[in-house]
Design an enzyme around this catalytic site. Structure first.
Site, PDB file in Angstrom:
ATOM      1  N   ALA A   1       0.871  -1.172   0.000  1.00  0.00           N
ATOM      2  CA  ALA A   1       0.000   0.000   0.000  1.00  0.00           C
ATOM      3  C   ALA A   1       0.909   1.224   0.000  1.00  0.00           C
ATOM      4  O   ALA A   1       2.051   1.152   0.458  1.00  0.00           O
ATOM      5  CB  ALA A   1      -0.868  -0.016   1.256  1.00  0.00           C
TER       6      ALA A   1
ATOM      7  N   GLY B   1       0.416  -4.903   0.991  1.00  0.00           N
ATOM      8  CA  GLY B   1      -0.803  -4.920   0.183  1.00  0.00           C
ATOM      9  C   GLY B   1      -0.607  -5.604  -1.171  1.00  0.00           C
ATOM     10  O   GLY B   1      -1.565  -6.111  -1.757  1.00  0.00           O
TER      11      GLY B   1
ATOM     12  N   GLU C   1      -0.906  -9.201  -0.416  1.00  0.00           N
ATOM     13  CA  GLU C   1      -2.327  -9.395  -0.068  1.00  0.00           C
ATOM     14  C   GLU C   1      -3.204  -9.417  -1.327  1.00  0.00           C
ATOM     15  O   GLU C   1      -4.146 -10.194  -1.422  1.00  0.00           O
ATOM     16  CB  GLU C   1      -2.781  -8.305   0.911  1.00  0.00           C
TER      17      GLU C   1
ATOM     18  N   GLU D   1       4.482  -5.311   7.394  1.00  0.00           N
ATOM     19  CA  GLU D   1       3.734  -4.250   8.094  1.00  0.00           C
ATOM     20  C   GLU D   1       4.203  -4.011   9.525  1.00  0.00           C
ATOM     21  O   GLU D   1       4.240  -2.873   9.980  1.00  0.00           O
ATOM     22  CB  GLU D   1       2.229  -4.559   8.087  1.00  0.00           C
TER      23      GLU D   1
END
Ligand code: COA
Length: 258
Positions: free
Chosen positions: A66, A112, A115, A135
């Site tokens: 992200a 992300g 993911e 993370e």
């Protein structure tokens, strides 16, 4: 379809989505997540598209996570909403898409990015790919389904280790762990995924969508996967593809699905 951060290609019955922010290693900012939602939605509705391949532009990254610059100043409410909206419009949306999605992991798939690859129906990696959920090194946890989908794919112990250590694994290790199905040379990654897509295309897309629904049911809280399988199995008997598939078999010819 024209996008700022995506390139969309169509080859025969395959839709290829390339996330295209190479200067930021294809990091998922808000705009890219919204564009991905639209791209998946539109390709899913296109009856000519039987499989979608998702990849990143450049030779270095699938998606490096992200976009950290966008959420670094978020408070608790904003963080919660970031994850909630992401689940809704992209990660769960891809997992539950009727059209099969193959993630072609061409480099870093971090946070992300991993993911997103895990939300796809299955994954193929190039030899140079590196995967991880870093993370906790940023003081946060995976928020786009990583704490749920990683243990589903690699088992709880390995997922705990990967998340706690925040370290990356290479493509071969990812294959050994069941995170990716194949490892191929980077130059062959898309053509290899296209060959898998061609195999998928030969089969009934109606039945494939039903299978996706039944398989996903096992991973959905409060839903009994066996019941969904029975229901979807029964529904298949009412489809034209079922009539065509069984008739073609008995006639000793190839089926011609809708
Ligand atoms: N969010 C925002 N920008 C990112 C990013 C992310 N997740 N990942 C990479 N970028 C940007 C960098 O800031 C840099 O931008 P700049 O040139 O404007 O400074 C550019 O992409 C290139 O990355 P850089 O770090 O210079 O490349 P590298 O080869 O040295 O390192 C990585 C590659 C993947 C190891 C490193 O970029 C990294 O650790 N990224 C973050 C991974 C992460 O923690 N993801 C989870 C987020 S929740």
């Amino acid at each position: 379809m024209k996008f700022e951060n995506l390139i969309i290609d169509k080859k025969r019955n395959i839709g290829i989505i390339t996330i295209n922010r190479p200067s930021k290693l294809n990091a998922l900012n808000k705009a890219t997540i919204e564009e991905l939602h639209i791209a998946f939605k539109v390709l899913n509705k296109n009856i000519e598209i039987k499989t979608i391949i998702l990849t990143g532009s450049g030779e270095k990254a699938f998606v490096a996570g992200a976009d950290i610059s966008e959420f670094a100043n978020f408070n608790i409410e904003e963080g919660t909403e970031l994850a909630r909206k992401g689940h809704e419009i992209l990660f769960n949306f891809v997992q539950n898409l009727e059209t099969p999605v193959i993630a072609a992991i061409n480099g870093f798939a971090l946070g992300g990015g991993l993911e997103l690859a895990m939300a796809a129906h299955f994954r193929v990696a190039s030899i140079n790919a590196k995967m991880g959920l870093p993370e906790v090194s940023l003081g946060v946890i995976p928020g786009y389904g990583g704490t749920q989908r990683l243990p589903q794919l690699v088992g709880k112990g390995k997922a705990m280790e990967m998340i706690m250590t925040a370290s990356m694994i290479g493509a071969e290790e990812a294959k050994e762990w069941g995170l990716v199905n194949y490892v191929v040379d980077q130059s062959e990654l898309i053509s290899f995924c296209e060959k898998l897509a061609e195999k998928i295309t030969k089969n009934s897309s109606v039945a494939i969508s039903a299978a996706i629904k039944a398989i996903n049911a096992n991973y959905t809280n409060g839903v009994n996967g066996f019941s969904v399988e029975i229901e979807q199995f029964g529904i298949s008997f009412g489809t034209n593809d079922f009539k065509e598939g069984t008739t073609a078999f008995l006639d000793k010819r190839k089926p011609n699905f809708e």
